[in-house]
Design a protein around this motif. Structure first.
Motif, mmCIF file in Angstrom:
data_model
loop_
_atom_site.group_PDB
_atom_site.id
_atom_site.type_symbol
_atom_site.label_atom_id
_atom_site.label_comp_id
_atom_site.label_asym_id
_atom_site.label_seq_id
_atom_site.Cartn_x
_atom_site.Cartn_y
_atom_site.Cartn_z
ATOM 1 N N ILE A 88 -12.908 14.469 10.806
ATOM 2 C CA ILE A 88 -13.678 14.063 9.629
ATOM 3 C C ILE A 88 -14.258 12.684 9.900
ATOM 4 C CG2 ILE A 88 -13.555 13.487 7.173
ATOM 5 C CD1 ILE A 88 -13.019 16.405 7.692
ATOM 6 N N LYS A 89 -15.574 12.580 9.759
ATOM 7 C CA LYS A 89 -16.180 11.251 9.842
ATOM 8 C C LYS A 89 -16.279 10.690 8.431
ATOM 9 C CE LYS A 89 -16.458 11.231 14.167
ATOM 10 N NZ LYS A 89 -15.020 11.123 14.456
ATOM 11 N N VAL A 90 -15.480 9.694 8.164
ATOM 12 C CA VAL A 90 -15.427 9.153 6.810
ATOM 13 C C VAL A 90 -16.515 8.090 6.655
ATOM 14 C CG1 VAL A 90 -13.991 7.916 5.158
ATOM 15 C CG2 VAL A 90 -12.963 9.610 6.676
ATOM 16 N N ASP A 91 -17.223 8.157 5.556
ATOM 17 C CA ASP A 91 -18.293 7.189 5.311
ATOM 18 C C ASP A 91 -17.707 5.842 4.900
ATOM 19 O OD1 ASP A 91 -20.265 8.970 5.861
ATOM 20 O OD2 ASP A 91 -20.473 9.633 3.764
ATOM 21 N N ASN A 92 -18.472 4.821 5.198
ATOM 22 C CA ASN A 92 -18.063 3.488 4.754
ATOM 23 C C ASN A 92 -17.980 3.461 3.238
ATOM 24 O OD1 ASN A 92 -17.457 0.709 5.123
ATOM 25 N ND2 ASN A 92 -19.553 0.213 4.500
ATOM 26 N N GLY A 93 -16.909 2.878 2.727
ATOM 27 C CA GLY A 93 -16.761 2.751 1.278
ATOM 28 C C GLY A 93 -16.140 3.975 0.627
ATOM 29 N N ALA A 94 -15.865 5.004 1.424
ATOM 30 C CA ALA A 94 -15.251 6.199 0.829
ATOM 31 C C ALA A 94 -13.835 5.876 0.365
ATOM 32 C CB ALA A 94 -15.227 7.333 1.849
ATOM 33 N N GLN A 95 -13.426 6.572 -0.692
ATOM 34 C CA GLN A 95 -12.124 6.233 -1.299
ATOM 35 C C GLN A 95 -11.033 7.207 -0.877
ATOM 36 O OE1 GLN A 95 -12.038 5.726 -5.467
ATOM 37 N NE2 GLN A 95 -13.614 4.146 -5.484
ATOM 38 N N PHE A 96 -9.874 6.644 -0.704
ATOM 39 C CA PHE A 96 -8.653 7.428 -0.592
ATOM 40 C C PHE A 96 -7.841 7.113 -1.843
ATOM 41 C CE2 PHE A 96 -8.323 9.124 3.825
ATOM 42 C CZ PHE A 96 -9.555 8.684 4.278
ATOM 43 N N ARG A 97 -7.704 8.087 -2.713
ATOM 44 C CA ARG A 97 -7.027 7.825 -3.986
ATOM 45 C C ARG A 97 -5.518 8.015 -3.853
ATOM 46 N NH1 ARG A 97 -10.537 6.929 -7.920
ATOM 47 N NH2 ARG A 97 -12.576 7.901 -7.708
ATOM 48 N N ARG A 98 -4.804 7.105 -4.518
ATOM 49 C CA ARG A 98 -3.345 7.232 -4.504
ATOM 50 C C ARG A 98 -2.970 8.359 -5.450
ATOM 51 N NH1 ARG A 98 1.516 5.240 -6.548
ATOM 52 N NH2 ARG A 98 2.900 4.431 -4.939
ATOM 53 N N ILE A 99 -2.219 9.318 -4.930
ATOM 54 C CA ILE A 99 -1.854 10.427 -5.800
ATOM 55 C C ILE A 99 -0.351 10.481 -6.041
ATOM 56 C CG2 ILE A 99 -3.854 11.933 -5.385
ATOM 57 C CD1 ILE A 99 -2.338 13.220 -3.126
ATOM 58 N N GLY A 100 0.349 9.524 -5.483
ATOM 59 C CA GLY A 100 1.780 9.508 -5.776
ATOM 60 C C GLY A 100 2.551 8.749 -4.738
ATOM 61 N N ASP A 101 3.880 8.830 -4.855
ATOM 62 C CA ASP A 101 4.752 8.178 -3.891
ATOM 63 C C ASP A 101 4.804 8.999 -2.611
ATOM 64 O OD1 ASP A 101 5.341 6.091 -5.567
ATOM 65 O OD2 ASP A 101 6.881 7.259 -6.612
ATOM 66 N N PRO A 102 5.199 8.362 -1.512
ATOM 67 C CA PRO A 102 5.255 9.113 -0.253
ATOM 68 C C PRO A 102 6.180 10.319 -0.392
ATOM 69 C CG PRO A 102 5.688 6.777 0.092
ATOM 70 C CD PRO A 102 5.635 6.983 -1.365
ATOM 71 N N PRO A 103 5.765 11.462 0.099
ATOM 72 C CA PRO A 103 6.632 12.634 0.050
ATOM 73 C C PRO A 103 7.875 12.420 0.918
ATOM 74 C CG PRO A 103 4.612 13.100 1.253
ATOM 75 C CD PRO A 103 4.490 11.732 0.722
ATOM 76 N N PRO A 146 0.814 -1.215 0.000
ATOM 77 C CA PRO A 146 0.000 0.000 0.000
ATOM 78 C C PRO A 146 0.856 1.278 0.000
ATOM 79 C CG PRO A 146 0.146 -0.854 2.216
ATOM 80 C CD PRO A 146 1.001 -1.741 1.360
ATOM 81 N N VAL A 147 2.176 1.095 -0.062
ATOM 82 C CA VAL A 147 3.041 2.266 0.085
ATOM 83 C C VAL A 147 2.644 3.351 -0.918
ATOM 84 C CG1 VAL A 147 5.392 3.120 -0.162
ATOM 85 C CG2 VAL A 147 4.947 0.943 1.015
ATOM 86 N N GLY A 148 2.456 4.558 -0.422
ATOM 87 C CA GLY A 148 2.057 5.628 -1.330
ATOM 88 C C GLY A 148 1.529 6.824 -0.569
ATOM 89 N N TYR A 149 1.115 7.808 -1.346
ATOM 90 C CA TYR A 149 0.588 9.051 -0.790
ATOM 91 C C TYR A 149 -0.852 9.157 -1.255
ATOM 92 C CZ TYR A 149 0.446 14.102 0.192
ATOM 93 O OH TYR A 149 0.140 15.347 0.672
ATOM 94 N N TYR A 150 -1.829 9.231 -0.329
ATOM 95 C CA TYR A 150 -3.245 9.136 -0.675
ATOM 96 C C TYR A 150 -3.991 10.390 -0.269
ATOM 97 C CZ TYR A 150 -2.255 4.120 -1.076
ATOM 98 O OH TYR A 150 -1.737 2.918 -1.429
#
Lengths: 585, 116
Positions: free
Chosen positions: A565-580, A483-487
Motif C-alpha cells: 500500500i502506498k500511503v499518501d502524505n497526510g493520510a490518517q491511521f485512526r486509533r481504534i482501541g488498545d493493542p490486541p 502512541p500505544v494503541g491499535y490503529y
C-alpha cells in the motif's frame, strides 16, 4: 517610497555583514593579489544591487529582513535581526515608542518612516548632485586642455594625472611631467582604462550615494578605491624590473606632492596613502599559485555565505511558558474574501466557510477553530473603509493570537496562532499599503483597516490573505504523549484492513491486509510529536507519523512508505482501541 | 607695460596664432580642432578671454597677436587658488595619485623606501 526605503535599509544591513567579512578577509589575505580584494568588493556591490538572494543553509547572514515589511503597518512593530538578544532588547522599546495609540489617527511608525525616507532621499539627491556638478565644473575647466596624442590631454588645471570619461575615457596630465615619469604614469592610467576602473568607481559612488546612511559603506568605498589603485599598480609593475619599480614609485611620489611644500597639516589623518602604495610596489612579489587559489576560494566562500540569505524558518522560535513545550507547528494560510459591493454579509473564506449573522469561521481543523464575531463592515470614516471584528482569541501586543484556541479537555495540548503576514488584493492587483491591523490589549476587538483608495480601485472583490503560524503546546509537567494503541489505516488495505499495533513495551507490528505476506515489526520511537517506525525484519523500511490527538498522520516526506500500500502524505491511521493481546494483529 | 598673463594651454594656442597670423576665427577653429583637440566653443572662449587680457585683437573675425612670442611669459596657475578645486576632485575619477600634504620628513622617508 517608505517601502523602497525599507528595502534599502534591509539590503544595507545584510550587506553590512558582508563588508565586515571583507574587512576581516583583507587582513587575513594580506599577501593575496589586490584584484581578489576588488572581487570581494564586487560581491558587496552585487549584494547591494540585487534585492533577491537564494536561500541557503550556508548563509551566515543572521536575517534577510531585519526590518520586516509589515513593520510600517503592524500594531506591534518589531525587528527580526536574527540576533535574539538584540531583538529582545530593541523590540519592547520599539513597541513602547512606536505602537500606534488607539486614539491617534496616524501610526508613529509610519510618521517616522516617512520622515526618515525623506531624509534618505534628500541625502541621496545631494550626493548625486554633488557628483554631477563637480563633473560639469571639471569638464568646463578642462575644456582648454590640449591634445598630446590620442586620448591624452594636458592642462595647467591638472595637478595630478587622472582618467575622466566613461565611453571615451581621456587621460588628463599636467604639463611638464618629468620625462622619466611620463611612461609610468601613462602605463598606470592605461591599466585603469583596461580594467574599466572608471566604470567601477562610478558604480561604487552611485551605490554609496544610495546607501550613504550606513557608515560601513563609506569605509567600504574608501577601501575599495584604495584596493583598486593597488590592483592597478600590481598590474603595471608585474612585468617591471626593480629599477623600473623605483622609477614607478618615484613617479607616484612626484605626482602626490604639491609643488610647494606644505607645512604638516594638523587635519591630515592616517598614514599617507602614497607611502603604503610605494611600500607595496617595492616589496611586490608575484603571488604564489596557492595564494591565488586561497584568495579565490575566499571569494567563493564569501559569496556562498553572504550573498545567500538564511532559509526562511518554517519553524519559528516560539516563546513557551514554563511547563509547556512545542508539540507541532503548522503554517496556516487563509484568504478572507470580501465582496466589495456587499460589505455587510456574505464574507467567506477561501476554504469555503461562509459566515452569516456576523460570525465567520476563518480557519478550522479537527482541533482548532478560529471564529471572528461581530464582523462589522463600515465606511464611517472619510479615508478608510474598515471592518471590525471580535476574535474569539486574545490578540496580543506581539501581533499574535496567544491564548489557547481550544484547550482540549481530554489532553494537555493547547494551541496558539501567530499572525505572520497579511495582505490585501483583488483578482489582479495587490495593495501592499492598503491594509492595516490594529488590536489592543487582551480580548479586544481588533480591526482591519482598508484604505478607501484601494477599495475604490479594487474590482468587485477584496481578498485578505493571512498567514498564521499555528503552534500546539503540551504541558511538559504532564506525561509524555504515548502512541500505544491499535490503529487502522483510513484507506483501502491490501485485501482487508491495514492495521498497526504499537505496544507499551516499545515494539510495533503492522499488517497491510489479508493478502499481504509481510508483517512489519520493530521498535517504535517518539521524538516531539513524531513517531518513527523502523522495521527490523531485514527489509529496510522507515516510516514516520505525526501524532495528532488520537490519530497518526502519515509523513510521506521522511518515509520509505509501505510495500503493498502506498500511503499518501497526510493520510490518517485512526486509533481504534488498545493493542490486541495476541501477538499478531 | 606689464606682459599679460598667459597660461600653458593658452600658450599652445598662441603658438598657432603666431605661426598663422593674421588669421580668421573660422580658420583658427579648424587649426585648434586638429592640433589641440578643442571644440569650436572653446576656441571662441579663448579668443575672447585673451582679447580681454590684451594678448590678441579680434577685428571683424580677423585675429592678430598684440604681443610677440619673445615677450610672452607663461604663468603658473596660482596653486592657492586651485587648491580648493583639486581638493574637490570628483570621487568617481580614476586618479594616478591624489595630492597630499606630505611633510619633508615623510617625503624623505618614502624616498628611502624607494632607494632601499
Amino acid at each position: 517610497m517608505e517601502e523602497l526605503f525599507l528595502t534599502v535599509v534591509n539590503l544595507s544591513l545584510t550587506a553590512g555583514w558582508l563588508v565586515l567579512a571583507v574587512l576581516v578577509l583583507r587582513l587575513l589575505l594580506r599577501r593575496a593579489p589586490k584584484w581578489s580584494f576588488c572581487l570581494l568588493w564586487a560581491l558587496v556591490a552585487l549584494r547591494l544591487v540585487c534585492p533577491f538572494s537564494i536561500e541557503s543553509t550556508l548563509s551566515l547572514i543572521p536575517s534577510a529582513q531585519p526590518l520586516p515589511r509589515d513593520i510600517l503597518y503592524t500594531a506591534a512593530p518589531e525587528i527580526q535581526s536574527g540576533i535574539p538578544a538584540l531583538n529582545s532588547a530593541v523590540n519592547p522599546v520599539l513597541q513602547e515608542v512606536l505602537a500606534p495609540s488607539p486614539t491617534a489617527s496616524a501610526n508613529p511608525t509610519q510618521i517616522w518612516s516617512f520622515l526618515l525616507s525623506q531624509v534618505w532621499l534628500a541625502g541621496m539627491i545631494l550626493l548625486l548632485l554633488y557628483a554631477l556638478v563637480s563633473w560639469l565644473l571639471l569638464k568646463r575647466r578642462l575644456s582648454t586642455a590640449t591634445m598630446l596624442e590620442g586620448n591624452i590631454r594636458q592642462s595647467e588645471r591638472v595637478a595630478s594625472p587622472f582618467v575622466l570619461g566613461l565611453f571615451r575615457p581621456v587621460i588628463y596630465l599636467p604639463y611638464h611631467i618629468p620625462e622619466g615619469d611620463l611612461s609610468y604614469v601613462l602605463a598606470h592610467e592605461r591599466a585603469h582604462i583596461r580594467r574599466l576602473d572608471h566604470w567601477w568607481k562610478l558604480a561604487g559612488y552611485v551605490l554609496l550615494a544610495v546607501y550613504w546612511f550606513h557608515p560601513l559603506m563609506w569605509v567600504a568605498y574608501v577601501l575599495f578605491c584604495r584596493d583598486m589603485e593597488g590592483a592597478c599598480d600590481e598590474r603595471v609593475i608585474r612585468a617591471l624590473s626593480t629599477e623600473e619599480r623605483r622609477g614607478y614609485s618615484t613617479a607616484l611620489l612626484n605626482c602626490s606632492i604639491r609643488r610647494r611644500p606644505v607645512a604638516p597639516c594638523p587635519l591630515a589623518f592616517g598614514e599617507a596613502v602614497v607611502k603604503s602604495r610605494v611600500k607595496a610596489v617595492m616589496s611586490y612579489k608575484k603571488p604564489a599559485f596557492w595564494v591565488v587559489i586561497i584568495a579565490l576560494a575566499a571569494c567563493v566562500i564569501a559569496a556562498l555565505c553572504f550573498l545567500t540569505s538564511p532559509k526562511e524558518p518554517t519553524v519559528y522560535d516560539v516563546l513557551t511558558q514554563d511547563g509547556y513545550a512545542v508539540l507541532s507547528q503548522e503554517q496556516v494560510e487563509l484568504t478572507l474574501t470580501v465582496p466589495k459591493s456587499a460589505l455587510t454579509d456574505d464574507c467567506y473564506t477561501g476554504k469555503g466557510h461562509t459566515f452569516a449573522d456576523g460570525q465567520v469561521v476563518v480557519w478550522q481543523d479537527d482541533s482548532t477553530t478560529i471564529y471572528l464575531h461581530n464582523v462589522m463592515p463600515s465606511n464611517e470614516r472619510e479615508d478608510l473603509l474598515y471592518m471590525t471584528f471580535d476574535c474569539s482569541y486574545r490578540f496580543s501586543n506581539y501581533g499574535s493570537f496567544v491564548s489557547p484556541l481550544k484547550a482540549s479537555e481530554d489532553s494537555s495540548v493547547s494551541n496558539e496562532c501567530t499572525l505572520r503576514s497579511k495582505s490585501l488584493r483583488d483578482g489582479t492587483t495587490a495593495y501592499p499599503d492598503a491594509l492595516s491591523l490594529r488590536g489592543y490589549g487582551p480580548g479586544t476587538k481588533f480591526t482591519f483597516y482598508v484604505s478607501k483608495e484601494a477599495c475604490m480601485a479594487a474590482r468587485d472583490t477584496l481578498m485578505i490573505d493571512i498567514t498564521c503560524n499555528q503552534v500546539q503546546y503540551y504541558e511538559t509537567s504532564g506525561e509524555q504523549l504515548s502512541p500505544v494503541g491499535y490503529y487502522r489505516y483510513e484507506g483501502e488495505g491490501f485485501g482487508g484492513d491495514f492495521t498497526l499495533t504499537l505496544r507499551d513495551d516499545g515494539s510495533f507490528t503492522y499488517y497491510e491486509g489479508g493478502l499481504s505476506s509481510y508483517i512489519g515489526a520493530g521498535q517504535w520511537s517518539v521524538s516531539g510529536n513524531i513517531l518513527t517506525l523502523e522495521d527490523e525484519t531485514g527489509i529496510t523500511r522507515v516510516n514516520c507519523f505525526r501524532m495528532e490527538g488520537d490519530d497518526l498522520i502519515f509523513q510521506a516526506k521522511d518515509s520509505t512508505n509501505f510495500i503493498y500500500i502506498k500511503v499518501d502524505n497526510g493520510a490518517q491511521f485512526r486509533r481504534i482501541g488498545d493493542p490486541p493481546v495476541n501477538a499478531f494483529p | 607695460m606689464e606682459t599679460p598673463k598667459i597660461f600653458e594651454s593658452e600658450y599652445r594656442f598662441c603658438l598657432i596664432l603666431w605661426e598663422h597670423e593674421p588669421v580668421t576665427t573660422t580658420e583658427l577653429v579648424k587649426l585648434c580642432q586638429s592640433q589641440l583637440g578643442w571644440k569650436r566653443t572653446t576656441t571662441y572662449t579663448v579668443i575672447k578671454r585673451l582679447g580681454e587680457r590684451g594678448v590678441l585683437r579680434n577685428q571683424d573675425g580677423l585675429v592678430t597677436a598684440l604681443i610677440s612670442k619673445e615677450d610672452a611669459q607663461v604663468s603658473e596657475i596660482d596653486e592657492l587658488m586651485e587648491k580648493k578645486f583639486q581638493g574637490s576632485l570628483p570621487a568617481f575619477l580614476a586618479a594616478f595619485a591624489r595630492r597630499q600634504s606630505l611633510s619633508k620628513d615623510e617625503v624623505e622617508e618614502i624616498r628611502r623606501i624607494i632607494e632601499k
